[in-house]
Design a protein around this motif. Structure first.
Motif, short mmCIF file in Angstrom:
data_model
loop_
_atom_site.label_atom_id
_atom_site.label_comp_id
_atom_site.label_asym_id
_atom_site.label_seq_id
_atom_site.Cartn_x
_atom_site.Cartn_y
_atom_site.Cartn_z
N GLY A 264 0.83 -1.21 0.00
CA GLY A 264 0.00 0.00 0.00
C GLY A 264 0.86 1.26 0.00
O GLY A 264 0.58 2.23 -0.71
N LYS A 265 1.97 1.17 0.78
CA LYS A 265 2.86 2.32 0.87
C LYS A 265 3.43 2.68 -0.51
O LYS A 265 3.35 3.83 -0.96
CB LYS A 265 4.01 1.98 1.83
N TYR A 266 3.93 1.59 -1.18
CA TYR A 266 4.57 1.87 -2.47
C TYR A 266 3.55 2.27 -3.52
O TYR A 266 3.84 3.08 -4.40
CB TYR A 266 5.40 0.68 -2.92
N GLN A 267 2.34 1.68 -3.41
CA GLN A 267 1.29 2.08 -4.35
C GLN A 267 0.98 3.57 -4.17
O GLN A 267 0.84 4.32 -5.15
CB GLN A 267 0.04 1.24 -4.13
N ALA A 268 0.92 3.97 -2.91
CA ALA A 268 0.64 5.38 -2.64
C ALA A 268 1.76 6.25 -3.18
O ALA A 268 1.53 7.33 -3.75
CB ALA A 268 0.48 5.58 -1.13
N PRO A 329 11.41 5.99 -13.47
CA PRO A 329 11.73 4.93 -12.49
C PRO A 329 10.72 5.00 -11.34
O PRO A 329 10.88 5.81 -10.43
CB PRO A 329 13.15 5.26 -12.03
N LEU A 330 9.71 4.16 -11.42
CA LEU A 330 8.67 4.20 -10.39
C LEU A 330 9.24 3.61 -9.11
O LEU A 330 10.04 2.67 -9.16
CB LEU A 330 7.45 3.41 -10.83
N PRO A 331 8.87 4.13 -7.96
CA PRO A 331 9.38 3.57 -6.70
C PRO A 331 8.82 2.17 -6.47
O PRO A 331 7.60 1.98 -6.51
CB PRO A 331 8.87 4.57 -5.65
N LEU A 332 9.72 1.20 -6.27
CA LEU A 332 9.30 -0.20 -6.05
C LEU A 332 9.91 -0.69 -4.75
O LEU A 332 10.99 -0.23 -4.36
CB LEU A 332 9.78 -1.10 -7.20
N PRO A 333 9.26 -1.62 -4.08
CA PRO A 333 9.84 -2.16 -2.84
C PRO A 333 11.14 -2.90 -3.14
O PRO A 333 11.28 -3.51 -4.20
CB PRO A 333 8.76 -3.13 -2.33
#
Lengths: 353, 226
Positions: A264-268, A329-333
């Protein structure tokens, strides 16, 4: 097909032998079913044919009946014959004992001489005759006496014999009675002994039963105790397992919650990044929403963006698509295991927040 | 077929009393059926393995493992590798052969060609014998029908010598001729079913391979341009 095989020399095809065996098996099964089916369908009609042919050639219907009647008569006679010979032997033994005693008591012939010689020729002759008569009478008297004596002796003998027989019979009866008494006494003794033995056995049986009952009761008590122990142990185990399971479930839930919170964090974060790059077209009525399917590569690169649901305003759609491409570069876990959640991303952007 | 005649109508009797031509047709159909079932089972095993290996490799690939370690792992197990793994090996091998500084378009062009070649070879391997199944499925009913027609022709020709013709004179001939049709259908039906199933399976695999190639070339291009 041979050409195809020669091209693939780099690798053998797996399982060609089992495949051949399976193919042969399929055919064998099919042929077996076929043969079975044929035989199964064939036999019933043959039976029908046989019955029809038997009825047709024998036109007189009476013929088949007589053989059925003729066969029973021979059977009854044998039982009648055997009873006849049986009574005959029974009659013979009865007749023989009756005839046997009769010939013995046949009485001796009566005295023959009684000849009145009455021929009176002369006196002398008379005298002689008288003297002869006297002599004859004396002789006859002697004979009679002798015979009487013999008869008496015989009667005495008979009496003695009879008495002896009676004595013997009495003795035998006494012996019998004595024997019977002995037997009765022995039987009584035996009975007493047997009764004593039975009583002993009964007592032993009672003792055994009592002991067995005691043992059973003891065993039952042991069983109950063991069962109680088992139940306690099981309950304890169940409690422990439940506790462990609860702990594991809690841990799993926590992990899931962590993962979910991470996702959820990374989606946000992704959403925020995209939103920051959108150049919003001014003055759109209402709150339109656009939906995109975004395919990501490991590392956050964007492989493809596809419009799933248009907002109805092409300017807004293209603005969002441009923003998605710009926030590359999308933030990914950091955990690569979580990437599968982000490989196909569904991005929904509303015009108003 | 088996209710009116008092003659022995067992299967072997019917086959052995058939004419030579019909017997040859039956033999041909039996061989076709055996071969087609052999291929059916072989293709079943091959396709099952291919799908399983592709699943495993794709799962492993998209976990974000470094491409170099993936390449080394794949090359060490080259002979047990699945189709998708082999496409990756050829593509990445071709890509890493170029010295750094070469034109990116050229590198990508040669990489794509190498992967395409491997892809076509793999698809050819997966599609072998499918044409045979299609042939058996479409032709064997006709072959069986030919045997049946021939047998019925014979049985009617022998009928011409008899003044009073009954069904009993024709029935055995027709029965033995119909066996050929039954055998043809027995060979054809599973072959057609298996053909359709395997064609759809190979098509699914092909689209998976193609999309994987596209994605891999994208990744490689990005890596080369950096």
């Amino acid at each position: 097909m041979k050409a195809g095989k020669s091209r693939n020399t780099s690798e053998k095809e797996p399982g060609s032998l089992p495949a051949a065996a399976l193919a042969v098996l399929v055919h064998l099964v099919f042929i077996g079913l076929l043969i079975f089916g044929f035989h199964w369908k064939e036999k019933p009609p043959e039976g029908m044919m046989v019955e029809l042919w038997q009825d047709l050639p024998t036109q007189p219907i009476a013929q088949p009946q007589p053989p059925v009647k003729s066969t029973p008569p021979p059977a009854p006679p044998p039982p009648k014959q055997p009873p006849k010979p049986a009574p005959e032997p029974k009659v013979e033994p009865k007749t023989e004992p009756q005839t046997a005693p009769k010939p013995e008591p046949v009485k001796p012939q009566p005295a023959p001489p009684k000849r009145p010689d009455i021929e009176i020729k002369e006196k002398e002759a008379k005298v002689k005759a008288e003297a002869e008569r006297v002599q004859r009478e004396r002789e006859e008297q002697k004979k009679r006496e002798i015979e009487e004596q013999k008869k008496r002796e015989q009667e005495a003998q008979r009496k003695r014999q009879a008495e002896e027989q009676k004595k013997r019979e009495q003795e035998e009866q006494k012996k019998h009675e004595q024997n019977e008494q002995k037997r009765r006494e022995e039987e009584a003794l035996k009975k007493r002994q047997e009764e004593e033995q039975k009583q002993r056995e009964r007592e032993e049986q009672k003792k055994r039963e009592q002991e067995a009952q005691k043992k059973r009761e003891q065993e039952e008590q042991k069983r109950r105790e063991q069962e109680a122990r088992r139940k306690r142990e099981q309950e304890e185990k169940a409690r422990q397992e439940a506790q462990q399971a609860a702990a594991a479930a809690a841990a799993a839930a926590a992990a899931r919650a962590q993962v979910a919170s991470e996702i959820g964090k990374y989606q946000a974060m992704i959403k925020a990044k995209i939103r920051s790059r959108i150049v919003m077209p001014p003055d759109l009525p209402g709150n339109p929403a656009v939906e995109f399917d975004v395919t990501l590569l490991p590392g956050g690169d964007i492989l493809g963006v596809r419009l799933r649901k248009s907002s109805g305003y092409p300017t807004f759609d293209s603005a969002v698509e441009r923003a998605i491409h710009l926030s590359k570069p999308l933030p990914l876990p950091p955990d690569p295991a979580l990437f599968s959640e982000f490989r196909n991303l569904n991005v929904i952007v509303h015009y108003l927040e | 077929m088996n209710t009116t005649v008092t003659e022995d109508l067992s299967l072997f009797y019917l086959i052995s009393s058939a004419s030579l031509f019909v017997q040859l047709v039956m033999l041909l159909l039996l061989l076709a059926s055996l071969l087609s079932w052999w291929y059916i089972f072989r293709k079943l095993f091959v396709l099952r393995d291919a799908i399983r290996q592709s699943d495993e490799f794709e799962d492993y690939f998209w976990r974000g493992v470094d491409l170099n370690t993936l390449y080394q792992r794949a090359t060490t197990a080259r002979y047990t590798a699945g189709s998708m793994e082999r496409i990756f090996i050829s593509g990445f091998g071709e890509f890493s052969k170029h010295p750094p500084g070469t034109d990116v378009d050229m590198i990508m062009e040669s990489t794509r060609r190498a992967m395409q070649a491997t892809y076509q070879r793999e698809m050819d391997r997966l599609e072998t014998h499918l044409s045979f199944l299609a042939t058996v499925g479409s032709v064997s009913p006709y072959v069986g029908l030919l045997g049946t027609v021939w047998g019925i022709m014979n049985s009617f020709r022998s009928l011409s010598n008899i003044s009073q013709a009954t069904i009993a004179h024709v029935a055995p001939g027709i029965a033995e001729a119909l066996i050929a049709t039954a055998m043809g259908l027995f060979a054809a039906i599973p072959a057609v079913i298996a053909y359709n199933r395997y064609v759809s399976d190979t098509e699914k695999l092909a689209t998976r391979f193609e999309s994987f190639m596209e994605e891999l070339s994208n990744i490689l291009q990005r890596r080369a341009s950096h």
